[in-house]
Design an enzyme around this catalytic site. Structure first.
Site, PDB file in Angstrom:
ATOM      1  N   LYS A 126      35.256   5.871 -88.838  1.00  0.00           N
ATOM      2  CA  LYS A 126      36.616   5.514 -88.419  1.00  0.00           C
ATOM      3  C   LYS A 126      36.787   4.007 -88.472  1.00  0.00           C
ATOM      4  O   LYS A 126      36.017   3.264 -87.856  1.00  0.00           O
ATOM      5  CB  LYS A 126      36.838   5.977 -86.968  1.00  0.00           C
ATOM      6  CG  LYS A 126      37.193   7.432 -86.859  1.00  0.00           C
ATOM      7  CD  LYS A 126      37.856   7.687 -85.528  1.00  0.00           C
ATOM      8  CE  LYS A 126      38.548   9.030 -85.522  1.00  0.00           C
ATOM      9  NZ  LYS A 126      39.175   9.295 -84.222  1.00  0.00           N
ATOM     10  N   ARG A 155      43.668  18.793 -76.441  1.00  0.00           N
ATOM     11  CA  ARG A 155      45.136  18.755 -76.350  1.00  0.00           C
ATOM     12  C   ARG A 155      45.757  20.019 -76.883  1.00  0.00           C
ATOM     13  O   ARG A 155      46.660  20.582 -76.312  1.00  0.00           O
ATOM     14  CB  ARG A 155      45.685  17.559 -77.145  1.00  0.00           C
ATOM     15  CG  ARG A 155      45.463  16.246 -76.484  1.00  0.00           C
ATOM     16  CD  ARG A 155      45.567  15.106 -77.448  1.00  0.00           C
ATOM     17  NE  ARG A 155      44.426  15.080 -78.343  1.00  0.00           N
ATOM     18  CZ  ARG A 155      44.142  14.082 -79.144  1.00  0.00           C
ATOM     19  NH1 ARG A 155      44.936  13.046 -79.209  1.00  0.00           N
ATOM     20  NH2 ARG A 155      43.067  14.116 -79.902  1.00  0.00           N
ATOM     21  N   SER A 211      46.202   8.184 -79.998  1.00  0.00           N
ATOM     22  CA  SER A 211      46.190   6.745 -80.302  1.00  0.00           C
ATOM     23  C   SER A 211      46.801   6.496 -81.676  1.00  0.00           C
ATOM     24  O   SER A 211      47.510   5.503 -81.872  1.00  0.00           O
ATOM     25  CB  SER A 211      44.751   6.215 -80.286  1.00  0.00           C
ATOM     26  OG  SER A 211      44.190   6.379 -79.022  1.00  0.00           O
TER      27      SER A 211
HETATM   28  P1  ADP Z   1      37.674  10.115 -81.086  1.00  0.00           P
HETATM   29  O1  ADP Z   1      37.617   9.254 -82.283  1.00  0.00           O
HETATM   30  O2  ADP Z   1      36.325  10.391 -80.495  1.00  0.00           O
HETATM   31  O3  ADP Z   1      38.512  11.357 -81.212  1.00  0.00           O
HETATM   32  P2  ADP Z   1      39.758   9.161 -79.307  1.00  0.00           P
HETATM   33  O4  ADP Z   1      39.823   7.842 -78.597  1.00  0.00           O
HETATM   34  O5  ADP Z   1      40.858   9.493 -80.230  1.00  0.00           O
HETATM   35  O6  ADP Z   1      38.348   9.135 -80.021  1.00  0.00           O
HETATM   36  O7  ADP Z   1      39.620  10.331 -78.252  1.00  0.00           O
HETATM   37  C1  ADP Z   1      38.581  10.338 -77.306  1.00  0.00           C
HETATM   38  C2  ADP Z   1      38.658  11.620 -76.506  1.00  0.00           C
HETATM   39  O8  ADP Z   1      39.857  11.618 -75.733  1.00  0.00           O
HETATM   40  C3  ADP Z   1      38.710  12.888 -77.354  1.00  0.00           C
HETATM   41  O9  ADP Z   1      38.026  13.912 -76.677  1.00  0.00           O
HETATM   42  C4  ADP Z   1      40.179  13.208 -77.418  1.00  0.00           C
HETATM   43  O10 ADP Z   1      40.407  14.584 -77.583  1.00  0.00           O
HETATM   44  C5  ADP Z   1      40.611  12.753 -76.031  1.00  0.00           C
HETATM   45  N1  ADP Z   1      42.031  12.405 -76.011  1.00  0.00           N
HETATM   46  C6  ADP Z   1      42.690  11.500 -76.747  1.00  0.00           C
HETATM   47  N2  ADP Z   1      44.007  11.490 -76.452  1.00  0.00           N
HETATM   48  C7  ADP Z   1      44.173  12.457 -75.498  1.00  0.00           C
HETATM   49  C8  ADP Z   1      45.299  12.994 -74.794  1.00  0.00           C
HETATM   50  N3  ADP Z   1      46.537  12.561 -75.020  1.00  0.00           N
HETATM   51  N4  ADP Z   1      45.080  13.972 -73.912  1.00  0.00           N
HETATM   52  C9  ADP Z   1      43.840  14.449 -73.708  1.00  0.00           C
HETATM   53  N5  ADP Z   1      42.742  14.021 -74.338  1.00  0.00           N
HETATM   54  C10 ADP Z   1      42.902  13.036 -75.225  1.00  0.00           C
END
Ligand code: ADP
Length: 172
Positions: free
Chosen positions: A41, A96, A134
């Protein structure tokens, strides 16, 4: 004393992440946010900026209470190795929608294969955050206010300091 690891890119941290963090910190004695330096990533914010934002929002701000049992660390290698080194009993992931499930299922089973003593725990956020990611936040911030439209308000989804950092980033 059970420690859980909450791994992710946090690029940037959203209220969805913080919702999961709050639930995890109520369930476990200690939660370590593990910011990955994942080669797959390409992050928009530098590792240092992502760490700074996380530190600020979990340390307590005007509208967020501090998280007393949360630490923030980075890990360069495999998540299970980091979890083992930290003597963690659990890995936290947020779910989610069904679309998250397939990749999460595979990762959880691989991790369990490598470290049978560490369980992955899935937590669901409040319904209002189920569509927040994000990447969507980054995209809205990037194009907000273009084509003569008014700037989009992201305050329901990210803490104020994150909204500010996004603005600064795209101004450059
Ligand atoms: P990754 O690259 O590991 O997916 P993220 O920062 O996108 O990193 O997400 C980290 C964790 O937080 C993951 O388990 C993701 O599902 C969770 N996550 C991200 N956004 C949300 C949200 N809006 N609600 C619940 N969980 C979330």
């Amino acid at each position: 004393m059970v420690t859980a690891i909450y791994p992710g890119s946090f690029d940037p941290v959203t209220y969805g992440h913080l919702d999961i963090l709050k639930r995890a910190s109520a369930l476990f004695d200690k939660v370590i946010i593990a910011v990955g330096t994942n080669l797959r990533k390409h992050a928009m914010f530098s590792l240092q900026t992502r760490l700074d934002m996380l530190k600020e929002v979990t340390g307590g701000t005007e509208n967020i209470d501090p998280y007393p049992n949360v630490e923030i660390k980075t890990f360069p290698g495999l998540l299970v190795d980091f979890a083992w080194e930290q003597k963690a009993g659990a890995i936290i992931r947020g779910l989610r929608a069904l679309s998250d499930f397939e990749a999460e299922f595979q990762m959880a089973l691989f991790n369990r294969h490598m470290e049978p003593g560490i369980s992955t725990v899935f937590l669901m956020p409040h319904a209002r955050y189920t569509y927040v990611s994000s990447s969507a936040i980054r995209e809205i911030a990037q194009y907000s206010g273009l084509c003569g439209s008014k700037e989009k308000d992201l305050s329901e989804f990210v803490p104020p300091i994150v909204a500010e950092r996004l603005k600064e980033y795209f101004k450059r």
